[in-house]
Motif scaffolding. Structure first.
Motif, PDB file in Angstrom:
ATOM      1  N   ASN A   1       0.820  -1.204   0.000  1.00 48.66           N
ATOM      2  CA  ASN A   1       0.000   0.000   0.000  1.00 48.66           C
ATOM      3  C   ASN A   1       0.857   1.259   0.000  1.00 48.66           C
TER       4      ASN A   1
ATOM      5  N   ARG B   1       1.797   1.736  -3.546  1.00 52.80           N
ATOM      6  CA  ARG B   1       0.649   2.208  -4.329  1.00 52.80           C
ATOM      7  C   ARG B   1       0.402   3.683  -4.052  1.00 52.80           C
TER       8      ARG B   1
ATOM      9  N   ARG C   1      -0.192   1.970 -11.526  1.00 50.88           N
ATOM     10  CA  ARG C   1      -0.733   1.450 -10.276  1.00 50.88           C
ATOM     11  C   ARG C   1      -1.844   0.440 -10.561  1.00 50.88           C
TER      12      ARG C   1
ATOM     13  N   ASP D   1      -2.069  -3.217  -9.319  1.00 50.49           N
ATOM     14  CA  ASP D   1      -3.232  -3.733  -8.597  1.00 50.49           C
ATOM     15  C   ASP D   1      -3.716  -5.037  -9.201  1.00 50.49           C
TER      16      ASP D   1
ATOM     17  N   LEU E   1      -1.722  -7.657  -8.008  1.00 50.46           N
ATOM     18  CA  LEU E   1      -1.978  -7.851  -6.590  1.00 50.46           C
ATOM     19  C   LEU E   1      -3.245  -8.674  -6.367  1.00 50.46           C
ATOM     20  N   LYS E   2      -4.259  -8.371  -7.163  1.00 47.73           N
ATOM     21  CA  LYS E   2      -5.540  -9.015  -6.933  1.00 47.73           C
ATOM     22  C   LYS E   2      -5.744 -10.195  -7.862  1.00 47.73           C
TER      23      LYS E   2
END
Lengths: 867, 356
Positions: free
Chosen positions: A689, A692, A704, A708, A711-712
């Motif tokens: 975070n 980010r 970003r 993400d 990340l997801k």
């Protein structure tokens, strides 16, 4: 020097000339006039001049122009302020006389020189204060001691009033005031030059208008009667002092002081700074510092207060006796100490500064200016701000690309190595050469050796291996775990297969790593190869020839002279690989410490060496030792050992603590740790975070977003927005929940409109799937809003229609953004997003008639676009 | 060519604070002349004045931006004993279609009886929350319960520190942390003694639901003029830079296995006296790895840690020049040319450049 002979002088004063910006006078028992010169300018041309001057500061010096010694009992001095005139002083004496002095430089213009203004009374009385009028230069005010009923304020018009030559009849002053009083100090108002403020009898300050002295005057009772000074910027501000108090007055409300500043010691002098509003300088007895009082006032009735600050002109510990503000140069003052040491000092305004997220450093310069530098400036790069490196890497898509690409994007050799190693690691684990460990996607060397959780190394087999080209054997150890470790060290070649090894060695030769290749050949017991490699390398590094020659003398005899001599001279070798090779050849024990502690060798080579030649206990001890060492250093290379085991987290933390490279740390955590662990781990999420947040601040929203996505990748974000029908309130998206998607692969959706079937691939909902009520219209094209969500069901292409009333949804494609719903949360109007964004390119207000909502400009971030 | 760029800020008096917004694209300045000015950076990197208004009836000490998620919001504090919340709103459009923006006062916080010396918005994750401190030594926390209604800023907490406060800084906790970890450091510029601590840590207590002073840092005894926590950036400790009689960097390390007392170990990571007797301001870069400071010596100095040792990595004179032993121009000549650009000199041989 000249000055030092006068140490005993108790009181020294200093004053800048109001006329000549570079001249000032000092007085004590004698009066001196100096001129300030710039030492740095004169240095080149007339370097012989500089030593004569009195150094005032690092770049100024003062040259003594004149000395006047025949004045006795000088009480006060003021410099004639008429522009373009010679420096002329009015001197008030203890006997009440006022004389004029021009340092013997009298010219025809100067008729006053040598003249005297006498006391009218025969009895002498002290002249306490003297001041030229700042506008009407011909007026000179003198403040005198009490003598019977004589006036204590005398104002002379030096041009008009009959001037007196010493012995001739005394003239009459232009103006007199204050019968039977004692005057302590006085000052003219700049803006109303006919008004004079003075103090008398130790208890009052009053302002009088010399045009009509009978008019009622401002008067106040106070003990602070000394050193009256009137601010240049604001003529209402008057300051005076006595003992420990500095008292501020407002000439319009003289009845009571504006504020009293109590000092710890008795005050010697106060003076308003002529170049800056509301800044007051004061000097206290027996101090080395000048106090600056920045007066703060507000329009309300709040009592003003002062921001206090002290400056220390000069370095010595000699007390200051006086100071003088330069009349025009910003915040410049001259201080004089008890021993007559002068200091030219510039008071720097308090500098405020700040550092923006975009690498701008801004600070204030003087009163009105801002200075800034940015990361585009050369000077910025000189302090190697890690944030600029992170920014550059982020721009080049570092972290979004694959491991091998990442390695190319970084300059730091350690990080480069880490990414290359991860690339290798993935190759060997994917190929099944190194076994997968559950929960550790990237096994480190500790993991494959089984050293991870304090367990012992699997027992290995001892083997005496024959040198390839010479007699003798070496003790080696072998086990499958050790083989895996060798693969992870990129030593994954078949060590018995000559062609395999020579490929590896060739590769190193091509990289010009001759010594490394030779050392690896030796560690693989191939003396002939090693010698050949060194001979090849000798084309570039001639000394390798000697090494090759030395090597060729090797024998396995433990007590040969060769061994004895080499073990002595090897320390003198510069190349760590050669040092290690000789250490290996001359080692007497089996611990091989000299090789293993050779920090110049790549870690992977050292570990590979250890996994071949160290016994089980020695190996595990060595691996643990080196792991701890690298962990403590925060050396990212330790990732070879830890892999993506839980040990990686403290390593990354240590690396982050020492370098601040949040980018590499969060990318590594994200890419190589199992994602379910990352999502649950507060520390790692904190890193991610933070990174980010940086990307957000740099407006690198596209980057970003890509970050993400990775990340997801395992865990899609929960849905934030639901569209429901205006009429029945049911959700109008065909797929609303992740659970539904998992449980039901095929969702039946009622068919809405026949027109959608006509060849168009766009599956459109223009009405609610539940109640068939139409969806709202786009404010611009007036068509019903069509697509329900970003995900559009695609129909089976086989054309198999199970029933006429529903489609079978088999998959999803991302709908193009332009057909998304978009609406303003303030006025609730909306439409197709491409229509809306087109509209707001040229319009301010909402496209719906009568709506004056400025939807687009409500969102302040809309002015920014992604970098 | 290297230059320190120059802007004439057009303030009529001393500028007290410069603040950049979240993106670093906007800048606000405030001054003794009671005005606040907002500057926007264009694509070329030039700062253009976009708004200027009289904000207070006294010197404006500090100005600070809220997170852009809440809108374009500024907070200011002043000698006139108030703090104010400002929001930028769209005015009527001009012919060119460009919007005239102007700033309106949304709230005036009048609880202090003395000069309000600092104002800072809290971390975004706490919502719209604001801390102020004042010359009578009171730290106040205000909160806007509804971020769409900026007129309501009820006073939530008051902590009396009993010594004149000059500055405060929020610990930049991350989004993953919640209110219980909130921490504010408050500094005092009381110069009446040099024995008492001038630095206090206030924390939010989850149980009592109150802010309270939990620690005074005994090693800081000289007046504190400014301080700021470094962005945490995932580090295992917090760095607090302090501008006092020298530059000090404190390292606050959380102690995990403690139940009572102050849950941090505080150690001095660095201390430098290069600014002579007074340091005025400190500022961190975005990653909290380099510190900039300004002080009485009229220089901007830059500090950076390599492993655990801090050292000076750059010095700039206040006019933007590199300090050179033989400066060619005196103070007086530079001051007469306020608007010109200053060449920093070309660095051809880095070894010759005079760095400390």
């Amino acid at each position: 020097m000249y000055k030092t002979s006068k140490v005993e002088i108790p009181k020294l004063e200093v004053q800048w000339s109001p006329v000549h910006k570079s001249k000032f006078i000092t007085w004590g028992p004698d009066i001196r006039m100096y001129e300030v010169v710039n030492t740095t300018v004169s240095e080149g041309s007339k370097s012989s001049d500089t030593p004569k001057g009195l150094l005032l500061s690092s770049n100024t010096a003062a040259n003594l122009l004149a000395t006047s010694t025949n004045h006795r009992y000088v009480k006060c001095i003021d410099i004639y302020p008429k522009p373009d005139s010679e420096t002329m002083l009015a001197i008030g004496h203890a006997n009440g006389k006022v004389t004029f002095c021009t340092f013997g430089l009298a010219t025809v213009n100067n008729t006053l020189a040598g003249l005297e203004l006498g006391p009218i009374s025969r009895c002498s009385r002290q002249c306490n204060a003297i001041s030229w009028n700042p506008v009407n230069y011909n007026l000179l005010a003198c403040g005198l001691d009490k003598y019977r009923s004589d006036q204590c304020i005398q104002i002379w018009d030096v041009e008009k009033s009959p001037l007196i030559n010493t012995e001739l009849s005394p003239g009459k002053p232009f103006f007199e005031f204050g019968t039977g009083d004692t005057a302590h100090s006085l000052a003219w108002f700049n803006s109303s030059p006919h008004v004079l403020a003075f103090s008398c009898n130790g208890k009052t300050i009053r302002c009088i208008d010399i045009r009509d002295a009978s008019k009622s005057t401002n008067i106040t009772q106070t003990r602070a009667v000394y050193g009256i000074d009137i601010a240049v910027y604001n003529n209402n501000h008057i300051v005076s002092y006595c003992d420990n108090s500095i008292v501020l007055w407002d000439s319009r409300h003289l009845e009571k002081p504006v504020v009293t500043l109590t000092q710890s010691k008795s005050v010697l002098k106060v003076q308003w700074c002529p170049t800056r509003q509301n800044l007051l300088g004061s000097l206290q007895k027996d101090t080395m510092a000048i106090s600056l009082h920045d007066m703060q006032q507000s329009l309300e009735e709040a009592e003003p207060s002062a921001l206090e600050r002290t400056v220390h002109p000069g370095q010595g510990n000699i007390h200051l006796t006086s100071f003088s503000w330069h009349p025009t140069h910003e915040n410049r003052l001259l201080a004089i100490s008890q021993t007559g040491v002068l200091n030219d000092y510039c008071v720097f305004e308090r500098m405020t500064l700040n550092w923006s997220t975009t690498s701008n450093i801004a600070w204030t310069y003087g009163q009105h200016n801002l200075k800034f530098i940015s990361d585009k400036d050369l000077v910025y790069s000189s302090f190697e701000d890690v944030s600029t490196i992170i920014k550059m890497r982020a721009f080049s898509q570092y972290g979004i690309k694959d491991f091998a690409e990442n390695a190319k994007l970084v300059d730091d050799p350690i990080i480069k190595n880490v990414w290359s190693w991860l690339d290798l690691n993935r190759k060997v684990t994917r190929a099944g050469i190194v076994p997968m460990t559950p929960g550790v996607p990237f096994p480190g060397i500790k993991t494959v050796l089984g050293l991870d959780s304090g367990t012992f190394l699997a027992k290995s087999e001892l083997k005496h291996v024959q040198w390839i080209d010479i007699q003798g054997t070496v003790k080696t150890y072998k086990s499958s775990a050790r083989e895996y470790a060798l693969f992870l060290c990129d030593w994954g070649f078949d060590r018995n297969n000559t062609s395999h090894i020579s490929i590896v060695l060739k590769k190193l030769e091509n990289e010009n790593s001759y010594t490394r290749a030779a050392a690896i050949a030796i560690f693989n017991l191939r003396m002939r190869d090693a010698i050949e490699i060194l001979n090849k390398g000798a084309n570039q590094q001639p000394h390798l020839n000697m090494i090759a020659m030395a090597l060729s003398g090797y024998s396995t005899d433990k007590y040969s002279m060769w061994r004895e001599m080499c073990s002595i001279t090897k320390e003198k070798l510069n190349d760590p690989y050669l040092r290690a090779a000789f250490a290996f050849l001359t080692s007497e024990s089996e611990s091989h410490d000299a090789v293993l502690n050779e920090d110049g060798i790549r870690l992977e080579d050292r570990i590979a060496f250890a996994s071949i030649f160290l016994s089980d206990t020695n190996l595990s001890e060595y691996i643990n030792r080196i792991t701890n060492k690298l962990l403590n250093q925060g050396n990212l290379t330790a990732i070879f050992l830890t892999g993506s085991s839980p040990d990686l987290v403290p390593l990354l933390q240590r690396y982050l603590d020492s370098t601040g490279d949040i980018q590499t740390v969060s990318i590594l955590a994200l890419k190589i740790m199992p994602s379910e662990i990352v999502h649950e781990h507060p520390v790692m999420m904190n890193w991610i975070n933070s990174y980010r947040e940086i990307l957000n601040q740099w407006r690198m929203w596209n980057i970003r977003a890509k970050f993400d996505i990775s990340l997801k990748a395992v865990k899609p974000p929960p849905q934030n927005v639901f569209l429901s029908c205006n009429y029945c309130g049911k959700i109008i998206c065909p797929i609303t929940d992740e659970k539904d998607k998992d449980t039901e692969k095929e969702t039946k959706v009622p068919r809405t409109k026949d027109q959608n079937e006509n060849g168009s691939n766009n599956f459109k909902f223009t009405s609610c799937p539940n109640c068939q009520s139409p969806l709202p219209r786009c404010a611009l094209c007036l068509a019903h809003l069509g697509t329900a969500s970003a995900k559009v069901p695609t129909r089976k292409t086989s054309g198999k229609q199970t029933s006429n009333s529903s489609y079978v949804i088999t998959g999803q494609t991302i709908n193009s953004f332009s057909y998304w719903f978009s609406w303003c949360p303030t006025c609730n109007h909306g439409g197709h997003s491409n229509h809306i964004s087109d509209w707001f390119k040229n319009h301010l207000e909402c496209p719906v008639a009568d709506c004056v909502c400025r939807c687009y400009s409500l969102d302040s971030t809309s002015r920014y676009c992604s970098v | 060519m290297v230059e320190a760029h120059s802007i004439n800020a057009e303030h009529k008096d001393l500028i007290h604070d410069v603040a950049f917004d979240y993106y670093g694209e906007r800048m606000a300045t405030c001054s003794t002349d009671q005005f606040v000015k907002v500057w926007d950076q264009d694509e070329q990197g030039t700062w253009n004045l976009s708004a200027s208004w009289k904000a207070h009836c006294g010197s404006v000490w500090k100005v600070t931006w809220a997170h852009p998620e809440f809108g374009q919001i500024l907070a200011t504090c002043s000698f006139d004993r108030t703090a104010a919340i400002w929001e930028e709103i769209m005015g009527e459009s001009t012919e060119g279609g460009t919007l005239l923006r102007h700033w309106v006062r949304r709230a005036n916080l009048v609880d202090s009886r003395t000069s309000v010396t600092d104002v800072k918005f809290g971390p975004k994750s706490f919502g719209l929350i604001l801390a102020t401190c004042s010359a009578d030594g009171v730290m106040r926390i205000y909160e806007a319960p509804d971020s769409m209604n900026l007129a309501q800023w009820p006073l939530q907490h008051e902590v009396s520190l009993k010594t004149p406060s000059s500055c405060l800084t929020w610990n930049p906790l991350l989004s993953t942390f919640r209110m219980p970890n909130a921490m504010i450091a408050v500094g005092s510029d009381d110069n009446s003694n040099t024995t008492n601590s001038k630095l206090f840590i206030c924390e939010y207590n989850e149980v009592s639901r109150k802010w309270a002073k939990t620690e005074s840092i005994a090693s800081v005894t000289h007046p504190v003029h400014d301080m700021i926590f470094a962005p945490n950036m995932g580090r295992s400790f917090y760095l607090l830079a302090i501008a006092t009689n020298n530059i000090r960097i404190l390292k606050l390390k959380p102690i995990t296995d403690t139940t009572t007392g102050f849950p941090y170990t505080v150690e001095t990571a660095a201390e430098f006296n290069d600014h002579l007797c007074t340091v005025w301001r400190v500022a961190w870069n975005i990653t909290g790895t380099v510190l900039a400071s300004s002080g009485d010596d009229g220089c901007v100095r830059l500090w950076k840690a390599t492993i655990d040792t801090w050292k000076c990595v750059g010095v700039l004179k206040r006019d933007g020049k590199l300090p050179q032993p033989q400066s060619k121009s005196s103070q007086s000549t530079t001051q007469n040319n306020l608007t010109r650009f200053f060449k920093l000199g070309q660095i051809t041989h880095p070894s010759e450049v005079h760095w400390h």
